[in-house]
Design a protein around this motif. Sequence first.
Motif, PDB file in Angstrom:
ATOM      1  N   VAL A  20     -51.418  20.660 -34.624  1.00  0.00           N
ATOM      2  CA  VAL A  20     -51.993  21.496 -35.354  1.00  0.00           C
ATOM      3  C   VAL A  20     -53.346  20.538 -35.880  1.00  0.00           C
ATOM      4  O   VAL A  20     -54.491  21.485 -36.036  1.00  0.00           O
ATOM      5  N   SER A  21     -53.108  19.414 -36.375  1.00  0.00           N
ATOM      6  CA  SER A  21     -54.382  18.623 -36.795  1.00  0.00           C
ATOM      7  C   SER A  21     -55.239  18.546 -35.725  1.00  0.00           C
ATOM      8  O   SER A  21     -56.639  18.460 -36.032  1.00  0.00           O
ATOM      9  N   THR A  22     -54.805  18.571 -34.596  1.00  0.00           N
ATOM     10  CA  THR A  22     -55.858  18.167 -33.408  1.00  0.00           C
ATOM     11  C   THR A  22     -56.705  19.439 -33.174  1.00  0.00           C
ATOM     12  O   THR A  22     -57.955  19.630 -33.130  1.00  0.00           O
ATOM     13  N   HIS A  23     -55.834  20.554 -33.268  1.00  0.00           N
ATOM     14  CA  HIS A  23     -56.529  21.811 -33.287  1.00  0.00           C
ATOM     15  C   HIS A  23     -57.499  22.131 -34.353  1.00  0.00           C
ATOM     16  O   HIS A  23     -58.903  22.625 -34.336  1.00  0.00           O
ATOM     17  N   LYS A  24     -57.380  21.695 -35.516  1.00  0.00           N
ATOM     18  CA  LYS A  24     -57.937  21.794 -36.679  1.00  0.00           C
ATOM     19  C   LYS A  24     -59.269  20.968 -36.581  1.00  0.00           C
ATOM     20  O   LYS A  24     -60.448  21.516 -37.036  1.00  0.00           O
ATOM     21  N   GLN A  25     -59.038  19.682 -36.098  1.00  0.00           N
ATOM     22  CA  GLN A  25     -60.389  18.765 -35.794  1.00  0.00           C
ATOM     23  C   GLN A  25     -61.347  19.299 -34.717  1.00  0.00           C
ATOM     24  O   GLN A  25     -62.436  19.632 -35.120  1.00  0.00           O
ATOM     25  N   HIS A  26     -60.863  20.101 -33.765  1.00  0.00           N
ATOM     26  CA  HIS A  26     -61.779  20.688 -32.701  1.00  0.00           C
ATOM     27  C   HIS A  26     -62.343  21.702 -33.085  1.00  0.00           C
ATOM     28  O   HIS A  26     -63.540  21.933 -32.912  1.00  0.00           O
ATOM     29  N   LEU A  27     -61.644  22.609 -33.934  1.00  0.00           N
ATOM     30  CA  LEU A  27     -62.178  23.932 -34.474  1.00  0.00           C
ATOM     31  C   LEU A  27     -63.391  23.788 -35.286  1.00  0.00           C
ATOM     32  O   LEU A  27     -64.244  24.367 -35.580  1.00  0.00           O
ATOM     33  N   MET A  28     -62.928  22.673 -36.234  1.00  0.00           N
ATOM     34  CA  MET A  28     -64.206  22.298 -37.275  1.00  0.00           C
ATOM     35  C   MET A  28     -65.418  21.792 -36.617  1.00  0.00           C
ATOM     36  O   MET A  28     -66.447  21.929 -37.186  1.00  0.00           O
TER      37      MET A  28
END
Length: 211
Positions: free
Chosen positions: A181-189
């Motif tokens: 989830v944290s990886t997805h959050k980083q990428h989307l931001m």
Amino acid sequence: MIRVLIADDHAIVREGLKKILALTQDINVTAEVANGAEIIKRLRGAADVDLLLLDFVMPGVSGVDLIGRIKACCADLPILVFSMHNESQIAFRAIKAGAAGFISKDSEPEILLKAIRKVAGGGRYIDPALAEQLAYEAAFPEQRAPHALLSDRELEVFRMLVAGKRVNEIADQLAISNKTVSTHKQHLMEKMRASSTAELVRYAVQNSLFR
């Protein structure tokens, strides 16, 4: 007779839909459910459903993930997404995942009935306003909004962050790890060029996403 399964987590919405459909001679509501797990359970082995009228966002698994699971279970079942998210990218992703139609909950009853009949008959139907927006974006891809660059999973994480969910809550609901989830959050931001969740919320509000 078109036999419809209504899937929406709001009882008042289900009741309103049943009242509208009860006024027709060719559409009948055979059942109603309130979440994704109930949909799969109801559809397994069922032969009394001709069309699924599906809310795009419900508790538990929802959105494109849910559409994918439904198609894996019942590949030939037409799905008409009926959503409060009146946004072209949401419609595009729903259709790409396997839905045969997409209309907004702002639509008039006549549009709903037209869409049900078209999709149940093997056709496709997209809310006219959204179809026009999709056509424009296809013609001018360089003018697509930043959120159009997100993957389906990133968009789902985006939606849940905007809804105020924490990383661990998102992980539990999507059945993935906190790290993922944290990886997805980083990428989307990075794709959204946002430095905080507050900026994501502001963007969602300004662009009428996830209403």
